[in-house]
Design a protein around this motif. Sequence first.
Motif, PDB file in Angstrom:
ATOM      1  N   THR A 137     -11.863  17.661  21.323  1.00 54.91           N
ATOM      2  CA  THR A 137     -12.315  16.543  20.489  1.00 54.91           C
ATOM      3  C   THR A 137     -11.167  15.948  19.693  1.00 54.91           C
ATOM      4  O   THR A 137     -11.016  14.724  19.593  1.00 54.91           O
ATOM      5  N   ALA A 138     -10.347  16.835  19.121  1.00 49.53           N
ATOM      6  CA  ALA A 138      -9.272  16.388  18.238  1.00 49.53           C
ATOM      7  C   ALA A 138      -8.145  15.689  18.988  1.00 49.53           C
ATOM      8  O   ALA A 138      -7.462  14.834  18.416  1.00 49.53           O
ATOM      9  N   ILE A 139      -7.953  16.048  20.249  1.00 50.29           N
ATOM     10  CA  ILE A 139      -6.871  15.438  21.022  1.00 50.29           C
ATOM     11  C   ILE A 139      -7.355  14.197  21.765  1.00 50.29           C
ATOM     12  O   ILE A 139      -6.688  13.157  21.763  1.00 50.29           O
ATOM     13  N   ALA A 140      -8.514  14.295  22.400  1.00 50.75           N
ATOM     14  CA  ALA A 140      -8.972  13.243  23.316  1.00 50.75           C
ATOM     15  C   ALA A 140      -9.085  11.874  22.641  1.00 50.75           C
ATOM     16  O   ALA A 140      -8.474  10.897  23.103  1.00 50.75           O
ATOM     17  N   PHE A 194       0.202  30.911  13.496  1.00 48.25           N
ATOM     18  CA  PHE A 194       1.604  30.820  13.075  1.00 48.25           C
ATOM     19  C   PHE A 194       2.506  30.482  14.260  1.00 48.25           C
ATOM     20  O   PHE A 194       3.327  29.557  14.193  1.00 48.25           O
ATOM     21  N   PHE A 195       2.343  31.225  15.351  1.00 49.72           N
ATOM     22  CA  PHE A 195       3.188  30.984  16.523  1.00 49.72           C
ATOM     23  C   PHE A 195       2.914  29.615  17.135  1.00 49.72           C
ATOM     24  O   PHE A 195       3.844  28.926  17.578  1.00 49.72           O
ATOM     25  N   ALA A 196       1.640  29.207  17.164  1.00 48.48           N
ATOM     26  CA  ALA A 196       1.302  27.889  17.711  1.00 48.48           C
ATOM     27  C   ALA A 196       1.917  26.779  16.868  1.00 48.48           C
ATOM     28  O   ALA A 196       2.469  25.807  17.407  1.00 48.48           O
ATOM     29  N   THR A 197       1.838  26.936  15.549  1.00 49.51           N
ATOM     30  CA  THR A 197       2.382  25.923  14.651  1.00 49.51           C
ATOM     31  C   THR A 197       3.892  25.813  14.793  1.00 49.51           C
ATOM     32  O   THR A 197       4.449  24.704  14.862  1.00 49.51           O
ATOM     33  N   ILE A 198       4.574  26.947  14.827  1.00 52.91           N
ATOM     34  CA  ILE A 198       6.037  26.939  14.970  1.00 52.91           C
ATOM     35  C   ILE A 198       6.432  26.310  16.304  1.00 52.91           C
ATOM     36  O   ILE A 198       7.388  25.514  16.374  1.00 52.91           O
ATOM     37  N   LEU A 199       5.701  26.642  17.373  1.00 54.09           N
ATOM     38  CA  LEU A 199       5.997  26.077  18.688  1.00 54.09           C
ATOM     39  C   LEU A 199       5.831  24.558  18.680  1.00 54.09           C
ATOM     40  O   LEU A 199       6.705  23.815  19.161  1.00 54.09           O
ATOM     41  N   VAL A 200       4.714  24.088  18.118  1.00 56.21           N
ATOM     42  CA  VAL A 200       4.466  22.646  18.046  1.00 56.21           C
ATOM     43  C   VAL A 200       5.517  21.959  17.185  1.00 56.21           C
ATOM     44  O   VAL A 200       6.006  20.868  17.521  1.00 56.21           O
ATOM     45  N   SER A 201       5.893  22.595  16.083  1.00 53.73           N
ATOM     46  CA  SER A 201       6.920  22.023  15.197  1.00 53.73           C
ATOM     47  C   SER A 201       8.255  21.880  15.923  1.00 53.73           C
ATOM     48  O   SER A 201       8.921  20.832  15.824  1.00 53.73           O
ATOM     49  N   SER A 204      -4.459  19.491  14.871  1.00 48.71           N
ATOM     50  CA  SER A 204      -5.493  20.332  15.485  1.00 48.71           C
ATOM     51  C   SER A 204      -4.894  21.311  16.484  1.00 48.71           C
ATOM     52  O   SER A 204      -5.304  22.467  16.560  1.00 48.71           O
ATOM     53  N   VAL A 205      -3.914  20.849  17.251  1.00 45.12           N
ATOM     54  CA  VAL A 205      -3.247  21.741  18.207  1.00 45.12           C
ATOM     55  C   VAL A 205      -2.506  22.847  17.467  1.00 45.12           C
ATOM     56  O   VAL A 205      -2.507  24.015  17.891  1.00 45.12           O
ATOM     57  N   SER A 206      -1.895  22.502  16.345  1.00 46.14           N
ATOM     58  CA  SER A 206      -1.085  23.480  15.609  1.00 46.14           C
ATOM     59  C   SER A 206      -1.915  24.634  15.051  1.00 46.14           C
ATOM     60  O   SER A 206      -1.403  25.742  14.871  1.00 46.14           O
ATOM     61  N   ILE A 207      -3.198  24.392  14.772  1.00 46.62           N
ATOM     62  CA  ILE A 207      -4.057  25.482  14.274  1.00 46.62           C
ATOM     63  C   ILE A 207      -5.037  25.947  15.358  1.00 46.62           C
ATOM     64  O   ILE A 207      -5.973  26.695  15.086  1.00 46.62           O
ATOM     65  N   LEU A 208      -4.798  25.473  16.600  1.00 45.08           N
ATOM     66  CA  LEU A 208      -5.545  25.923  17.777  1.00 45.08           C
ATOM     67  C   LEU A 208      -7.055  25.699  17.670  1.00 45.08           C
ATOM     68  O   LEU A 208      -7.834  26.369  18.351  1.00 45.08           O
ATOM     69  N   GLY A 209      -7.479  24.796  16.791  1.00 44.93           N
ATOM     70  CA  GLY A 209      -8.910  24.543  16.643  1.00 44.93           C
ATOM     71  C   GLY A 209      -9.681  25.726  16.076  1.00 44.93           C
ATOM     72  O   GLY A 209     -10.895  25.833  16.258  1.00 44.93           O
TER      73      GLY A 209
END
Length: 436
Positions: free
Chosen positions: A237-240, A98-105, A62-67
Amino acid sequence: MKNFIKYINANVLFKVAHLNSATIVTKIIAGILTSKAIAVFIGVEGMALIGNLRNFLSAIQSVSILGFYNGLVKTIAKYKDDAVSLSKTISTAYYLGFFATILVSFLCYYNAQFVNDLLFPTYNFAYVIEILALALPFYALNMFSFAIMNGFSNFKMLLIINIIGQILGLLVTLLLIYENHIDGALVAAVIAPSLIFLITLVGIINRRNLVGYVKVDAISFDVLKSFGPHAAMAVVTAIALPVISICIRNYIISEIGITQAGYWEAMNRISDYYLMFITSIITLYIVPRFSEIESKREFRKEVFGFYKSVMPIFGLGLVLIYFLRSVLVPLIFTHEFQPVEDLFFWQLLGDFIKVLSIVIAYQFLAKKMFTHFIIIEIFLVVMLYFASIYLIDIYGVKGAVIGHFISYLMHFGIVLLIFGSSLFGIIPEENTESDS
């Protein structure tokens, strides 16, 4: 129920209802077969470890696609005939995602040992986290493609891809569990969601013309701002809940043993299976219906109509599950999981209250009461954690399911308090004021 049937018949949902049912049934069957394989080849301890990984994976995806998913679907549906706005929407979601996913990866890959120590304190599966980091971009691309197909109302293709993807993921999971046991199960958990992208490529190829809409100079702050509230709610929701689940599971492992944590995870899996049916009805009907209605009177009518028509059936289903628990547990798992039967009562009761609560709580989304939603969601998980920890110390693993019940009972009480005037207050005949 009459309104429900009329609504379904008057909308595109009727055309895809059978496919949606097929998707849910496929997911449940795949989940049960996976649970059976884990129970047979790995056992109770493996169930607990995979539970932690599942929760972490859910949060990190969920974080990788920023919700963005729900906001992207709605915006594409709104602007699908407006080339400029469509380009801004797709470009903004694609590049930021894209940038969020790469950062999380990168963070997962280069901190794999740290994540491993959080999820598997006495084990070393850091390589699984590294594989997760490599698979994550494919998951994000898949969700981006799903959002486009959903926004363009390509429901048939979307649901067929889901069904094929579930079957493919199941086959890979069963093979890996059979060959490599716990290692195979963990690897399968992180790669299975990304494998669906191979099937989704077919849908992308059929819409090659959309590639031209993805432009760096089309990134729009206004689009991002419109995504913001929905994204914030989705991410919270997805993280908590997954993070709190990991904390509770780790507490069970440290205080009363990994076997007890495995029993709790098995109960959660059973809960997930039957909740899929009711949440699909809510998603298909309640969410779009609440977005349409304007008056408190209509809101009250829909809520109590759902309670009268759907909840009795759901309740009877839970009663049936309770009395069949001695058959279901060895059927889905093995006889080694027999102690799970003691967890059914409070889990089923908590899930019933949970559904009563979330039906009303969807009004937060429909009326864009984002702050209310986030505050209450945070309250729920904090309450869930402290209630579970306190009760685990007294009742053992059963305390976790009692905590589940108490938390959702309090959540239901708060939701009723907020919408009390709409649900129970006196509404003049001429009043058409919208609830907010």
